[in-house]
Design an enzyme around this catalytic site. Structure first.
Site, PDB file in Angstrom:
ATOM      1  N   GLY A   1       0.823  -1.214   0.000  1.00 25.65           N
ATOM      2  CA  GLY A   1       0.000   0.000   0.000  1.00 25.65           C
ATOM      3  C   GLY A   1       0.851   1.254   0.000  1.00 25.65           C
ATOM      4  O   GLY A   1       0.537   2.245  -0.674  1.00 25.65           O
TER       5      GLY A   1
ATOM      6  N   THR B   1      -6.760 -14.787  -9.031  1.00 27.68           N
ATOM      7  CA  THR B   1      -6.575 -13.691  -9.981  1.00 27.68           C
ATOM      8  C   THR B   1      -6.502 -12.382  -9.197  1.00 27.68           C
ATOM      9  O   THR B   1      -7.315 -12.143  -8.300  1.00 27.68           O
ATOM     10  CB  THR B   1      -7.759 -13.617 -10.972  1.00 27.68           C
ATOM     11  OG1 THR B   1      -7.734 -14.773 -11.810  1.00 27.68           O
ATOM     12  CG2 THR B   1      -7.679 -12.368 -11.837  1.00 27.68           C
ATOM     13  N   LEU B   2      -5.529 -11.554  -9.532  1.00 25.48           N
ATOM     14  CA  LEU B   2      -5.367 -10.241  -8.897  1.00 25.48           C
ATOM     15  C   LEU B   2      -5.704  -9.159  -9.915  1.00 25.48           C
ATOM     16  O   LEU B   2      -5.282  -9.258 -11.078  1.00 25.48           O
ATOM     17  CB  LEU B   2      -3.919 -10.056  -8.432  1.00 25.48           C
ATOM     18  CG  LEU B   2      -3.363 -11.169  -7.545  1.00 25.48           C
ATOM     19  CD1 LEU B   2      -1.853 -11.010  -7.384  1.00 25.48           C
ATOM     20  CD2 LEU B   2      -4.048 -11.154  -6.190  1.00 25.48           C
ATOM     21  N   GLU B   3      -6.454  -8.156  -9.500  1.00 21.27           N
ATOM     22  CA  GLU B   3      -6.755  -7.022 -10.377  1.00 21.27           C
ATOM     23  C   GLU B   3      -5.908  -5.862  -9.858  1.00 21.27           C
ATOM     24  O   GLU B   3      -6.283  -5.183  -8.909  1.00 21.27           O
ATOM     25  CB  GLU B   3      -8.240  -6.669 -10.334  1.00 21.27           C
ATOM     26  CG  GLU B   3      -9.167  -7.868 -10.579  1.00 21.27           C
ATOM     27  CD  GLU B   3      -9.497  -8.618  -9.291  1.00 21.27           C
ATOM     28  OE1 GLU B   3      -9.342  -8.043  -8.207  1.00 21.27           O
ATOM     29  OE2 GLU B   3      -9.899  -9.789  -9.375  1.00 21.27           O
TER      30      GLU B   3
ATOM     31  N   TYR C   1     -18.243 -23.363  -2.562  1.00 23.79           N
ATOM     32  CA  TYR C   1     -18.308 -22.681  -3.860  1.00 23.79           C
ATOM     33  C   TYR C   1     -18.562 -23.665  -4.998  1.00 23.79           C
ATOM     34  O   TYR C   1     -19.181 -23.321  -5.998  1.00 23.79           O
ATOM     35  CB  TYR C   1     -16.990 -21.946  -4.087  1.00 23.79           C
ATOM     36  CG  TYR C   1     -16.978 -21.013  -5.289  1.00 23.79           C
ATOM     37  CD1 TYR C   1     -17.714 -19.838  -5.286  1.00 23.79           C
ATOM     38  CD2 TYR C   1     -16.201 -21.298  -6.413  1.00 23.79           C
ATOM     39  CE1 TYR C   1     -17.686 -18.968  -6.371  1.00 23.79           C
ATOM     40  CE2 TYR C   1     -16.163 -20.435  -7.495  1.00 23.79           C
ATOM     41  CZ  TYR C   1     -16.909 -19.262  -7.474  1.00 23.79           C
ATOM     42  OH  TYR C   1     -16.868 -18.405  -8.544  1.00 23.79           O
TER      43      TYR C   1
HETATM   44  O1  LIG Z   1      -9.929 -10.874  -6.787  1.00 25.56           O
HETATM   45  C1  LIG Z   1     -10.362 -12.033  -6.681  1.00 25.56           C
HETATM   46  C2  LIG Z   1     -11.533 -12.340  -5.951  1.00 25.56           C
HETATM   47  C3  LIG Z   1     -11.959 -13.663  -5.883  1.00 25.56           C
HETATM   48  N1  LIG Z   1     -11.254 -14.628  -6.492  1.00 25.56           N
HETATM   49  C4  LIG Z   1     -11.734 -16.024  -6.446  1.00 25.56           C
HETATM   50  C5  LIG Z   1     -12.015 -16.493  -5.025  1.00 25.56           C
HETATM   51  C6  LIG Z   1     -13.487 -16.670  -4.953  1.00 25.56           C
HETATM   52  O2  LIG Z   1     -13.787 -17.914  -4.307  1.00 25.56           O
HETATM   53  C7  LIG Z   1     -13.953 -16.706  -6.399  1.00 25.56           C
HETATM   54  C8  LIG Z   1     -15.255 -16.003  -6.659  1.00 25.56           C
HETATM   55  O3  LIG Z   1     -15.180 -14.687  -6.180  1.00 25.56           O
HETATM   56  P1  LIG Z   1     -16.501 -13.775  -6.172  1.00 25.56           P
HETATM   57  O4  LIG Z   1     -17.607 -14.479  -5.454  1.00 25.56           O
HETATM   58  O5  LIG Z   1     -16.111 -12.421  -5.707  1.00 25.56           O
HETATM   59  O6  LIG Z   1     -16.801 -13.729  -7.743  1.00 25.56           O
HETATM   60  P2  LIG Z   1     -18.146 -13.386  -8.532  1.00 25.56           P
HETATM   61  O7  LIG Z   1     -17.769 -12.426  -9.573  1.00 25.56           O
HETATM   62  O8  LIG Z   1     -19.235 -12.998  -7.594  1.00 25.56           O
HETATM   63  O9  LIG Z   1     -18.466 -14.789  -9.192  1.00 25.56           O
HETATM   64  P3  LIG Z   1     -19.494 -15.914  -8.676  1.00 25.56           P
HETATM   65  O10 LIG Z   1     -20.810 -15.457  -9.195  1.00 25.56           O
HETATM   66  O11 LIG Z   1     -19.023 -17.194  -9.272  1.00 25.56           O
HETATM   67  O12 LIG Z   1     -19.410 -15.915  -7.154  1.00 25.56           O
HETATM   68  O13 LIG Z   1     -12.925 -16.081  -7.172  1.00 25.56           O
HETATM   69  C9  LIG Z   1     -10.104 -14.354  -7.218  1.00 25.56           C
HETATM   70  O14 LIG Z   1      -9.445 -15.221  -7.769  1.00 25.56           O
HETATM   71  N2  LIG Z   1      -9.689 -13.052  -7.289  1.00 25.56           N
END
Ligand SMILES: O=c1ccn([C@H]2C[C@H](O)[C@@H](COP(=O)(O)OP(=O)(O)OP(=O)(O)O)O2)c(=O)[nH]1
Length: 178
Positions: A97, A119-121, A151
């Site tokens: 940070g 995955t990192l953004e 999940y």
């Molecule tokens: O920055 C991130 C955040 C989450 N994850 C992984 C961990 C988590 O278990 C999964 C799903 O994350 P999230 O629930 O936030 O995703 P979504 O976009 O809501 O997809 P879904 O509808 O499948 O839950 O992705 C990552 O790899 N990177």
């Protein structure tokens, strides 16, 4: 409740938490100090939630890779982490940070039953050089309340992907949910 470092270490020993590779010295009082993996995708075009994101992918050389403000980068954790028992929150730390680095945009939650390299953004406030394998943040584990859930047991967008993945929202929008 958040797991203490000794509780994380014990859960790894018991097989309740996966951290691969695991280094005991990376356990801190309330977290595990995770590292940046060696691959990065550069997204420098305009983004559209209904369209797959365009990117170029490269390895981060040992000499480092400079992040530029205004671009989106998709990176990956060096470690594969997960648990059927605990939920996870992945974040940066004071050190990243202080370098003006966001390790994710707004997505810290790791669901129970999802063991992955995350995955990192990534974004940068100023040009900043990153190195493969550098310590990048803190991963905490949380006890859960309620009936067990996983999940993998729901229609989940990222259940079958591990590692860097672009947003899959375009699949839902193409599917007519817009
Ligand atoms: O920055 C991130 C955040 C989450 N994850 C992984 C961990 C988590 O278990 C999964 C799903 O994350 P999230 O629930 O936030 O995703 P979504 O976009 O809501 O997809 P879904 O509808 O499948 O839950 O992705 C990552 O790899 N990177």
């Amino acid at each position: 409740m958040i797991l203490t470092g000794p509780a994380i270490a014990a859960a790894v020993q018991a097989g309740e938490i996966t951290i691969e590779p695991y280094e005991p010295s990376r356990v801190s009082p309330n977290a595990y100090d995770w590292r940046l993996g060696a691959t990065i995708r550069v997204c420098d075009g305009d983004l559209d939630a209904a369209t797959p994101t365009a990117f170029t992918e490269q390895s981060i050389p040992d000499a480092g890779f400079v992040l530029r403000p205004g671009l989106l980068y998709l990176g990956i954790t060096l470690e594969r982490t997960g648990s059927e028992t605990y939920a996870q929150l992945l974040n940066g730390d004071r050190t990243t940070g202080s370098l003006g680095i966001w390790v994710h945009v707004s997505a810290p939650l790791g669901h129970q039953g999802h063991a992955i390299r995350w995955t990192l953004e990534i974004r940068a406030a100023r040009p900043v050089r990153l190195y493969p394998g550098m310590t990048f943040g803190k991963l905490v584990f949380l006890t859960t309340f309620g009936a067990p859930a996983s999940y993998q047991q729901r229609p989940a967008k990222y259940a079958t992907t591990e590692g860097i993945d672009i947003s899959r929202l375009y699949e839902e929008i193409d599917g007519g949910t817009r």
